[in-house]
Motif scaffolding. Structure first.
Motif, PDB file in Angstrom:
ATOM      1  N   LEU A  53      -1.654  11.359  13.217  1.00  0.00           N
ATOM      2  CA  LEU A  53      -1.086  10.123  13.763  1.00  0.00           C
ATOM      3  C   LEU A  53      -0.865   9.095  12.652  1.00  0.00           C
ATOM      4  N   VAL A  54      -1.801   9.010  11.722  1.00  0.00           N
ATOM      5  CA  VAL A  54      -1.711   8.049  10.614  1.00  0.00           C
ATOM      6  C   VAL A  54      -0.601   8.446   9.638  1.00  0.00           C
ATOM      7  N   ASN A  55      -0.385   9.725   9.459  1.00  0.00           N
ATOM      8  CA  ASN A  55       0.601  10.196   8.475  1.00  0.00           C
ATOM      9  C   ASN A  55       2.048  10.115   8.953  1.00  0.00           C
ATOM     10  N   ASP A  56       2.272   9.915  10.242  1.00  0.00           N
ATOM     11  CA  ASP A  56       3.617   9.770  10.799  1.00  0.00           C
ATOM     12  C   ASP A  56       3.866   8.269  10.983  1.00  0.00           C
ATOM     13  N   PRO A  57       4.878   7.699  10.319  1.00  0.00           N
ATOM     14  CA  PRO A  57       5.085   6.241  10.391  1.00  0.00           C
ATOM     15  C   PRO A  57       5.236   5.700  11.816  1.00  0.00           C
ATOM     16  N   ALA A  58       5.919   6.415  12.685  1.00  0.00           N
ATOM     17  CA  ALA A  58       6.121   5.932  14.056  1.00  0.00           C
ATOM     18  C   ALA A  58       4.816   5.932  14.844  1.00  0.00           C
ATOM     19  N   THR A  59       4.032   7.006  14.718  1.00  0.00           N
ATOM     20  CA  THR A  59       2.781   7.070  15.471  1.00  0.00           C
ATOM     21  C   THR A  59       1.719   6.177  14.841  1.00  0.00           C
ATOM     22  N   LYS A  60       1.794   5.972  13.531  1.00  0.00           N
ATOM     23  CA  LYS A  60       0.859   5.046  12.881  1.00  0.00           C
ATOM     24  C   LYS A  60       1.072   3.632  13.413  1.00  0.00           C
ATOM     25  N   LYS A  65      -1.083  -0.831  16.527  1.00  0.00           N
ATOM     26  CA  LYS A  65      -0.937  -1.774  17.638  1.00  0.00           C
ATOM     27  C   LYS A  65      -2.220  -1.818  18.478  1.00  0.00           C
ATOM     28  N   HIS A  66      -2.788  -0.653  18.749  1.00  0.00           N
ATOM     29  CA  HIS A  66      -3.936  -0.557  19.646  1.00  0.00           C
ATOM     30  C   HIS A  66      -5.281  -0.537  18.924  1.00  0.00           C
ATOM     31  N   LEU A  67      -5.320   0.049  17.740  1.00  0.00           N
ATOM     32  CA  LEU A  67      -6.567   0.180  16.978  1.00  0.00           C
ATOM     33  C   LEU A  67      -6.295  -0.167  15.507  1.00  0.00           C
ATOM     34  N   PRO A  68      -6.030  -1.437  15.231  1.00  0.00           N
ATOM     35  CA  PRO A  68      -5.648  -1.816  13.864  1.00  0.00           C
ATOM     36  C   PRO A  68      -6.711  -1.461  12.828  1.00  0.00           C
ATOM     37  N   GLY A  69      -6.225  -0.968  11.683  1.00  0.00           N
ATOM     38  CA  GLY A  69      -7.089  -0.667  10.549  1.00  0.00           C
ATOM     39  C   GLY A  69      -7.919   0.595  10.675  1.00  0.00           C
ATOM     40  N   MET A  70      -7.600   1.452  11.632  1.00  0.00           N
ATOM     41  CA  MET A  70      -8.400   2.661  11.821  1.00  0.00           C
ATOM     42  C   MET A  70      -8.470   3.494  10.543  1.00  0.00           C
ATOM     43  N   ASP A  71      -7.352   3.594   9.840  1.00  0.00           N
ATOM     44  CA  ASP A  71      -7.343   4.407   8.614  1.00  0.00           C
ATOM     45  C   ASP A  71      -8.058   3.724   7.456  1.00  0.00           C
ATOM     46  N   LYS A  72      -8.494   2.483   7.640  1.00  0.00           N
ATOM     47  CA  LYS A  72      -9.251   1.758   6.605  1.00  0.00           C
ATOM     48  C   LYS A  72     -10.749   1.765   6.906  1.00  0.00           C
ATOM     49  N   HIS A  73     -11.142   2.333   8.044  1.00  0.00           N
ATOM     50  CA  HIS A  73     -12.547   2.374   8.449  1.00  0.00           C
ATOM     51  C   HIS A  73     -13.354   3.155   7.407  1.00  0.00           C
ATOM     52  N   PRO A  74     -14.557   2.686   7.069  1.00  0.00           N
ATOM     53  CA  PRO A  74     -15.371   3.392   6.062  1.00  0.00           C
ATOM     54  C   PRO A  74     -15.658   4.852   6.400  1.00  0.00           C
ATOM     55  N   ALA A  75     -15.688   5.210   7.673  1.00  0.00           N
ATOM     56  CA  ALA A  75     -15.982   6.593   8.071  1.00  0.00           C
ATOM     57  C   ALA A  75     -14.713   7.393   8.349  1.00  0.00           C
ATOM     58  N   TYR A  76     -13.535   6.866   8.005  1.00  0.00           N
ATOM     59  CA  TYR A  76     -12.272   7.555   8.299  1.00  0.00           C
ATOM     60  C   TYR A  76     -12.292   9.011   7.825  1.00  0.00           C
TER      61      TYR A  76
END
Length: 113
Positions: A53-60, A65-76
């Motif tokens: 989901l993070v790697n596809d610009p549209a799904t990211k 929109k719903h979970l901002p910064g998920m890919d920046k979470h320390p446990a990502y």
């Protein structure tokens, strides 16, 4: 003596592997796909790994929109291979069934790639 050390090392690896298997959730089986639909919709779905989901610009954008910064979470790095449904029980209430439904609706509304 080296056989004893090897046996002890092998046993400890088995124990670590068994403990990891108990603490890490098992990956969900991939949902059955209608091949005709899969050919037309190249975006990841709600059941895809978060990393997809993070790697596809549209799904990211939907995820942001719903979970901002998920890919920046320390446990990502630890949860990126899980789907949102798999991660929800560990999210301390951040990922609710309602939020998953809203993300799913937005993902399904994306134009085909």
């Amino acid at each position: 003596m080296s056989k004893t050390l090897f046996a002890a090392a092998a046993a400890s690896l088995l124990l670590v592997g068994a403990a990891s298997a108990q603490t890490a959730p098992a990956p969900a089986p991939a949902p059955a796909q209608d091949h005709a639909h899969a050919e037309h919709h190249a975006h990841p779905t709600i059941d895809s790994p978060i990393e997809a989901l993070v790697n596809d610009p549209a799904t990211k954008a939907v995820l942001e929109k719903h979970l901002p910064g998920m890919d920046k979470h320390p446990a990502y790095g630890q949860f990126k291979g899980m789907s949102l449904r798999q991660l929800a029980p560990y999210s301390q209430g951040a990922i609710t069934d309602e939020k998953i439904a809203a993300i799913d609706a937005d993902l399904k509304a994306l134009p085909e790639a």
